[in-house]
Design an enzyme around this catalytic site. Sequence first.
Site, PDB file in Angstrom:
ATOM      1  N   ARG A   1       0.343   0.086   0.961  1.00  0.00           N
ATOM      2  CA  ARG A   1      -0.034  -1.245   0.482  1.00  0.00           C
ATOM      3  C   ARG A   1       0.548  -2.380   1.306  1.00  0.00           C
ATOM      4  O   ARG A   1       1.673  -2.286   1.799  1.00  0.00           O
ATOM      5  CB  ARG A   1       0.412  -1.406  -0.977  1.00  0.00           C
ATOM      6  CG  ARG A   1      -0.374  -0.531  -1.917  1.00  0.00           C
ATOM      7  CD  ARG A   1       0.133  -0.600  -3.349  1.00  0.00           C
ATOM      8  NE  ARG A   1      -0.758   0.158  -4.220  1.00  0.00           N
ATOM      9  CZ  ARG A   1      -0.714   1.496  -4.355  1.00  0.00           C
ATOM     10  NH1 ARG A   1       0.174   2.199  -3.690  1.00  0.00           N
ATOM     11  NH2 ARG A   1      -1.560   2.102  -5.143  1.00  0.00           N
TER      12      ARG A   1
ATOM     13  N   HIS B   1      -4.399   1.223   2.060  1.00  0.00           N
ATOM     14  CA  HIS B   1      -4.971   2.175   3.008  1.00  0.00           C
ATOM     15  C   HIS B   1      -6.078   1.563   3.889  1.00  0.00           C
ATOM     16  O   HIS B   1      -7.134   2.159   4.099  1.00  0.00           O
ATOM     17  CB  HIS B   1      -5.522   3.386   2.256  1.00  0.00           C
ATOM     18  CG  HIS B   1      -4.469   4.206   1.559  1.00  0.00           C
ATOM     19  ND1 HIS B   1      -3.162   4.254   1.968  1.00  0.00           N
ATOM     20  CD2 HIS B   1      -4.547   5.024   0.458  1.00  0.00           C
ATOM     21  CE1 HIS B   1      -2.475   5.070   1.159  1.00  0.00           C
ATOM     22  NE2 HIS B   1      -3.278   5.541   0.235  1.00  0.00           N
TER      23      HIS B   1
ATOM     24  N   HIS C   1      -3.965  11.898   4.533  1.00  0.00           N
ATOM     25  CA  HIS C   1      -3.902  11.872   3.067  1.00  0.00           C
ATOM     26  C   HIS C   1      -4.390  13.191   2.451  1.00  0.00           C
ATOM     27  O   HIS C   1      -5.239  13.190   1.556  1.00  0.00           O
ATOM     28  CB  HIS C   1      -4.732  10.690   2.562  1.00  0.00           C
ATOM     29  CG  HIS C   1      -4.251  10.101   1.280  1.00  0.00           C
ATOM     30  ND1 HIS C   1      -4.284  10.783   0.080  1.00  0.00           N
ATOM     31  CD2 HIS C   1      -3.713   8.891   1.005  1.00  0.00           C
ATOM     32  CE1 HIS C   1      -3.809  10.002  -0.872  1.00  0.00           C
ATOM     33  NE2 HIS C   1      -3.450   8.848  -0.333  1.00  0.00           N
TER      34      HIS C   1
ATOM     35  N   ASP D   1       5.157   8.032  -7.036  1.00  0.00           N
ATOM     36  CA  ASP D   1       4.259   7.377  -6.075  1.00  0.00           C
ATOM     37  C   ASP D   1       5.122   6.419  -5.258  1.00  0.00           C
ATOM     38  O   ASP D   1       4.974   5.201  -5.346  1.00  0.00           O
ATOM     39  CB  ASP D   1       3.137   6.641  -6.825  1.00  0.00           C
ATOM     40  CG  ASP D   1       2.004   6.227  -5.896  1.00  0.00           C
ATOM     41  OD1 ASP D   1       2.113   6.460  -4.674  1.00  0.00           O
ATOM     42  OD2 ASP D   1       1.004   5.668  -6.393  1.00  0.00           O
TER      43      ASP D   1
ATOM     44  N   GLU E   1       2.827  11.747   2.625  1.00  0.00           N
ATOM     45  CA  GLU E   1       2.250  10.942   3.704  1.00  0.00           C
ATOM     46  C   GLU E   1       3.364  10.387   4.583  1.00  0.00           C
ATOM     47  O   GLU E   1       4.137   9.545   4.147  1.00  0.00           O
ATOM     48  CB  GLU E   1       1.437   9.798   3.102  1.00  0.00           C
ATOM     49  CG  GLU E   1       0.351  10.256   2.150  1.00  0.00           C
ATOM     50  CD  GLU E   1       0.009   9.209   1.090  1.00  0.00           C
ATOM     51  OE1 GLU E   1      -0.359   8.089   1.456  1.00  0.00           O
ATOM     52  OE2 GLU E   1       0.128   9.518  -0.107  1.00  0.00           O
TER      53      GLU E   1
HETATM   54  C1  BGC Z   1      -0.904   5.922  -2.987  1.00  0.00           C
HETATM   55  C2  BGC Z   1      -1.346   5.875  -4.414  1.00  0.00           C
HETATM   56  C3  BGC Z   1      -2.836   5.777  -4.442  1.00  0.00           C
HETATM   57  C4  BGC Z   1      -3.424   6.933  -3.707  1.00  0.00           C
HETATM   58  C5  BGC Z   1      -4.910   6.798  -3.628  1.00  0.00           C
HETATM   59  C6  BGC Z   1      -1.541   7.094  -2.335  1.00  0.00           C
HETATM   60  O1  BGC Z   1      -1.186   7.136  -0.994  1.00  0.00           O
HETATM   61  O2  BGC Z   1       0.481   5.982  -2.882  1.00  0.00           O
HETATM   62  O3  BGC Z   1      -0.776   4.784  -5.084  1.00  0.00           O
HETATM   63  O4  BGC Z   1      -3.327   5.738  -5.752  1.00  0.00           O
HETATM   64  O5  BGC Z   1      -2.929   6.982  -2.410  1.00  0.00           O
HETATM   65  O6  BGC Z   1      -5.524   7.941  -3.939  1.00  0.00           O
END
Ligand code: BGC
Length: 381
Positions: A110, A135, A209, A281, A347
Amino acid sequence: MDMSRRTVVAGAAAAGVTAALSGTAHATGGRHPVKELFGRLADGTKVYRWSLENGGTRMKVLSYGGIVQALEIPDSRGRYRNVSLGFADLDDYVASSPYFGALIGRYGNRIAKGRFTLDGTTHQLSVNDGENSLHGGERGFDKRVWDVEPFTRGSDVGLRLYCTSADGEMGYPGTLKSKVTYTLTRGGDWRIDYEATTDRATVVNLTSHVYWNLAGEGSGSIYDHEVSIAASRYTPVDAGLIPTGELAKVAGTPFDFRRAKAVGRDIRVAHQQLLYGKGIDHNWVLDKGITGTPEHVATLRDPGSGRTMRMATTEPGLQFYSGNFLDGTLVGTGGAVYRQGDALCLETQHFPDSPNQPAFPSTVLRPGQVYRSTTVHSFGV
Ligand code: BGC
């Protein structure tokens, strides 16, 4: 791949099940990537799927998003399962994928309010996660069709993926040329090398991801999986999952994974950070920091199947996401519904919101510089 895995593959071959395991001449041999048509986008663009195999690891990769559609590895008895979440059809990836298996860019994670200032100019990015940019924005690298070039180099096989992002795309300054190399080594490791250049100062943070479930996608939750992360600190967040700037100690918190711990053990502890994330998260601050070559940072183990994955990276951070937003509305590759906690992501990255956090390692890339990042996944039992 570690020695125990090699022993297993050899054992399976001795038992005469090699052909059944691999469908090719040799279970552990490299196979030059094979291309097939996977589908078409609404505008007619063809999307291809590449299959590759080496050292007992098999992968299927899409030109759309550089998506790892399947990654298959054996368990302690040589039984293969696809250990990454995904979809059977292109339409599902286009319609509703939460970044399953995808390459993420230009900025993994983010950026607060989708805004940052660089060299005195403020840039407004595409906002797609509440008031924040996540992302790469609305149409990130996960939704781009990459140019894919297969290779065999010595005992390695792999794919080179290329993508050019125009100056201003999703609000980011500079024409960004990215090259991502997926390599399957003779030992069955999956290595990712990221490279990027720009013609104007910009920010970059590329990652992958993949949603892991070492018991197999669609087999239920990963709360029994054990995770260890070589990190004494993590970056706590606010309600919008933006780091507060603090590098907090993991000691005495549910975020302490310095020794292997089941994902589910502390996930229901009433800790404010777990409430914000609806589970885990968060970004871990890797003790090793930024390194010139990949160093070991995390291990994932499924006690049921015995499958393990070790990760090494050059990056300073690791986002550990426990699949909290999987909500039972998506049907996966094998036909089963994915529910909360059915997979986890690890990640490798620079820290979230670094462009607005002067104390975090810099994500700025300038003309003449080459962005480089490497992550290696080693599978075993
Ligand atoms: C984030 C999550 C997000 C997800 C999306 C992750 O990399 O940390 O907050 O909801 O990606 O699927």
